[in-house]
Design a protein around this motif. Sequence first.
Motif, PDB file in Angstrom:
ATOM      1  N   PHE A  29       0.842  -1.193   0.000  1.00 18.66           N
ATOM      2  CA  PHE A  29       0.000   0.000   0.000  1.00 18.66           C
ATOM      3  C   PHE A  29       0.878   1.245   0.000  1.00 18.66           C
ATOM      4  O   PHE A  29       1.991   1.237   0.506  1.00 18.66           O
ATOM      5  N   GLU A  30       0.325   2.316  -0.545  1.00 16.20           N
ATOM      6  CA  GLU A  30       1.014   3.603  -0.532  1.00 16.20           C
ATOM      7  C   GLU A  30       1.021   4.172   0.883  1.00 16.20           C
ATOM      8  O   GLU A  30       0.225   3.775   1.725  1.00 16.20           O
ATOM      9  N   GLU A  31       1.870   5.140   1.113  1.00 13.23           N
ATOM     10  CA  GLU A  31       1.954   5.813   2.403  1.00 13.23           C
ATOM     11  C   GLU A  31       0.638   6.510   2.732  1.00 13.23           C
ATOM     12  O   GLU A  31       0.000   7.091   1.862  1.00 13.23           O
ATOM     13  N   ALA A  32       0.225   6.425   3.992  1.00 12.45           N
ATOM     14  CA  ALA A  32      -0.960   7.112   4.527  1.00 12.45           C
ATOM     15  C   ALA A  32      -2.236   6.762   3.771  1.00 12.45           C
ATOM     16  O   ALA A  32      -3.089   7.614   3.560  1.00 12.45           O
ATOM     17  N   GLN A  33      -2.382   5.507   3.378  1.00 13.23           N
ATOM     18  CA  GLN A  33      -3.510   5.096   2.550  1.00 13.23           C
ATOM     19  C   GLN A  33      -4.644   4.442   3.341  1.00 13.23           C
ATOM     20  O   GLN A  33      -5.798   4.505   2.928  1.00 13.23           O
ATOM     21  N   LEU A  34      -4.356   3.816   4.484  1.00 12.07           N
ATOM     22  CA  LEU A  34      -5.367   3.031   5.182  1.00 12.07           C
ATOM     23  C   LEU A  34      -5.914   3.750   6.409  1.00 12.07           C
ATOM     24  O   LEU A  34      -5.184   4.435   7.114  1.00 12.07           O
ATOM     25  N   ASP A  35      -7.197   3.543   6.661  1.00  7.14           N
ATOM     26  CA  ASP A  35      -7.831   4.115   7.852  1.00  7.14           C
ATOM     27  C   ASP A  35      -7.647   3.225   9.075  1.00  7.14           C
ATOM     28  O   ASP A  35      -7.699   3.708  10.210  1.00  7.14           O
ATOM     29  N   ARG A  60       3.419   3.495   8.612  1.00 10.81           N
ATOM     30  CA  ARG A  60       3.654   4.147   7.318  1.00 10.81           C
ATOM     31  C   ARG A  60       2.387   4.189   6.478  1.00 10.81           C
ATOM     32  O   ARG A  60       2.068   5.213   5.863  1.00 10.81           O
ATOM     33  N   VAL A  61       1.640   3.094   6.434  1.00  8.23           N
ATOM     34  CA  VAL A  61       0.474   3.026   5.550  1.00  8.23           C
ATOM     35  C   VAL A  61      -0.790   3.610   6.167  1.00  8.23           C
ATOM     36  O   VAL A  61      -1.775   3.818   5.468  1.00  8.23           O
ATOM     37  N   LEU A  62      -0.774   3.881   7.477  1.00  5.56           N
ATOM     38  CA  LEU A  62      -1.936   4.493   8.114  1.00  5.56           C
ATOM     39  C   LEU A  62      -2.037   5.970   7.774  1.00  5.56           C
ATOM     40  O   LEU A  62      -1.042   6.694   7.801  1.00  5.56           O
ATOM     41  N   ALA A  63      -3.233   6.400   7.480  1.00 10.54           N
ATOM     42  CA  ALA A  63      -3.495   7.821   7.302  1.00 10.54           C
ATOM     43  C   ALA A  63      -3.441   8.494   8.673  1.00 10.54           C
ATOM     44  O   ALA A  63      -3.659   7.837   9.695  1.00 10.54           O
ATOM     45  N   PRO A  64      -3.150   9.794   8.732  1.00 13.07           N
ATOM     46  CA  PRO A  64      -3.216  10.493  10.013  1.00 13.07           C
ATOM     47  C   PRO A  64      -4.597  10.285  10.648  1.00 13.07           C
ATOM     48  O   PRO A  64      -5.628  10.407   9.980  1.00 13.07           O
TER      49      PRO A  64
END
Length: 142
Positions: A29-35, A60-64
């Motif tokens: 997954f891209e950076e900051a892509q998942l909730d 890394r993959v979690l969104a803020p």
Amino acid sequence: DILKVADEKARRDRLDIRFQQGWAQDLPFEEAQLDGVFSTLLFHHLPLKEKQQTLSEIYRVLAPGGFISILDFDRPSNGWMRLAFLSVQLLDGFETTGDHAKGILPQLLAEAGCDPVVQTGRFNTVAGTLHAYHAQKPVFHQ
């Protein structure tokens, strides 16, 4: 095969879920892509370095504001649960499970950058104490 079973169950229940295979230390997954990310009974199988790499990758993959929820063995709640956890350690190895007997998961989540880290449950089982943790990636970085 397990992803196929999960996909069939999701379709049967009309759930909009996409399953994707990947390695925990290199998520596809891209950076900051998942909730959100859910993990059940994974971390006690990993050596310490892989636990750290996995949590870093999840962060890394979690969104803020995104979260990680973990259910896994961690610090036994009493002497009987410590004794029960020995069965897991004998099967899975002391190298990967030793830190869990000391209650390592909240520390690792915090070191990965999660704040807050909250224990949301604790369950005694025939194999030891399972802990549920909910941690969040901060919305703003300091």
